[in-house]
Design a protein around this motif. Structure first.
Motif, mmCIF file in Angstrom:
data_model
loop_
_atom_site.group_PDB
_atom_site.id
_atom_site.type_symbol
_atom_site.label_atom_id
_atom_site.label_comp_id
_atom_site.label_asym_id
_atom_site.label_seq_id
_atom_site.Cartn_x
_atom_site.Cartn_y
_atom_site.Cartn_z
ATOM 1 N N HIS A 47 0.835 -1.206 0.000
ATOM 2 C CA HIS A 47 0.000 0.000 0.000
ATOM 3 C C HIS A 47 0.870 1.256 0.000
ATOM 4 O O HIS A 47 0.546 2.246 -0.663
ATOM 5 N N SER A 48 1.992 1.203 0.694
ATOM 6 C CA SER A 48 2.923 2.328 0.706
ATOM 7 C C SER A 48 3.484 2.573 -0.703
ATOM 8 O O SER A 48 3.574 3.720 -1.161
ATOM 9 N N GLU A 49 3.855 1.495 -1.394
ATOM 10 C CA GLU A 49 4.345 1.619 -2.777
ATOM 11 C C GLU A 49 3.256 2.158 -3.691
ATOM 12 O O GLU A 49 3.534 2.957 -4.594
ATOM 13 N N ALA A 50 2.013 1.740 -3.483
ATOM 14 C CA ALA A 50 0.897 2.229 -4.294
ATOM 15 C C ALA A 50 0.719 3.732 -4.100
ATOM 16 O O ALA A 50 0.481 4.465 -5.069
ATOM 17 N N VAL A 51 0.843 4.192 -2.855
ATOM 18 C CA VAL A 51 0.752 5.627 -2.575
ATOM 19 C C VAL A 51 1.825 6.367 -3.370
ATOM 20 O O VAL A 51 1.536 7.364 -4.053
ATOM 21 N N PHE A 52 3.046 5.890 -3.330
ATOM 22 C CA PHE A 52 4.155 6.519 -4.038
ATOM 23 C C PHE A 52 3.893 6.549 -5.542
ATOM 24 O O PHE A 52 4.081 7.575 -6.205
ATOM 25 N N SER A 53 3.429 5.431 -6.099
ATOM 26 C CA SER A 53 3.149 5.344 -7.540
ATOM 27 C C SER A 53 2.024 6.289 -7.947
ATOM 28 O O SER A 53 2.117 6.976 -8.978
ATOM 29 N N LEU A 54 0.964 6.318 -7.164
ATOM 30 C CA LEU A 54 -0.168 7.190 -7.478
ATOM 31 C C LEU A 54 0.226 8.663 -7.373
ATOM 32 O O LEU A 54 -0.152 9.476 -8.235
ATOM 33 N N GLN A 55 0.990 9.004 -6.351
ATOM 34 C CA GLN A 55 1.442 10.397 -6.217
ATOM 35 C C GLN A 55 2.265 10.807 -7.438
ATOM 36 O O GLN A 55 2.093 11.897 -7.984
#
Length: 147
Positions: A47-55
């Protein structure tokens, strides 16, 4: 603008997921003999990686990423707090439901014929497969958890 709003909705969900998993991980660290924290930490990391990718994608589209999970995140934390107090199985069920809802949101986005290829690729190659794996892991944990 529609795409940035869609991505920010996903970002809010991912931020909420991070906050929720952090809450559960914090409650588990005080428990002895529970293997759940080792199983849940990789989900938190996803989920942390997803946040980074989406940002990053939102910024590439000249948008401004949301910075908090908003009202939904507050509600999710309250719900998870109650589930955690009721026991680990309740907390795992709540996480499982959250992951299933996230997967449905990604699947619905993929049905949009006008979804740009970069957003479609992120959902198809990262976000949805991760979500599906999280569901499998949580189902295994639920099957192995006694009340």
């Amino acid at each position: 603008m529609h795409n940035i709003n869609t991505l920010n909705t996903f970002l809010k969900d991912e931020l909420s997921a991070m906050e929720t998993y952090q809450q559960v991980l914090n409650s588990l660290k005080n428990e002895v003999g529970l293997g759940n924290s080792e199983s849940l930490m990789p989900i938190y990391d996803d989920h942390s990686e997803a946040v980074f990718s989406l940002q990053g994608l939102i910024r590439r589209l000249d948008g401004t990423p949301v910075e908090s999970s908003g009202a939904w995140g507050t509600w999710a934390k309250m719900l998870m707090g109650g589930a955690t107090m009721m026991g680990h199985k309740s907390a795992l069920k709540a996480l499982h439901e959250g992951e299933k809802n996230g997967a449905k949101d990604f699947e619905a986005a993929l049905e949009d014929a006008e979804l740009p290829s970069d957003i479609r690729a992120l959902i198809e190659t990262k976000l949805l497969p991760d979500q599906q794996e999280h569901i499998r892991i949580l189902e295994q944990l639920l099957d192995a958890t006694v009340a």
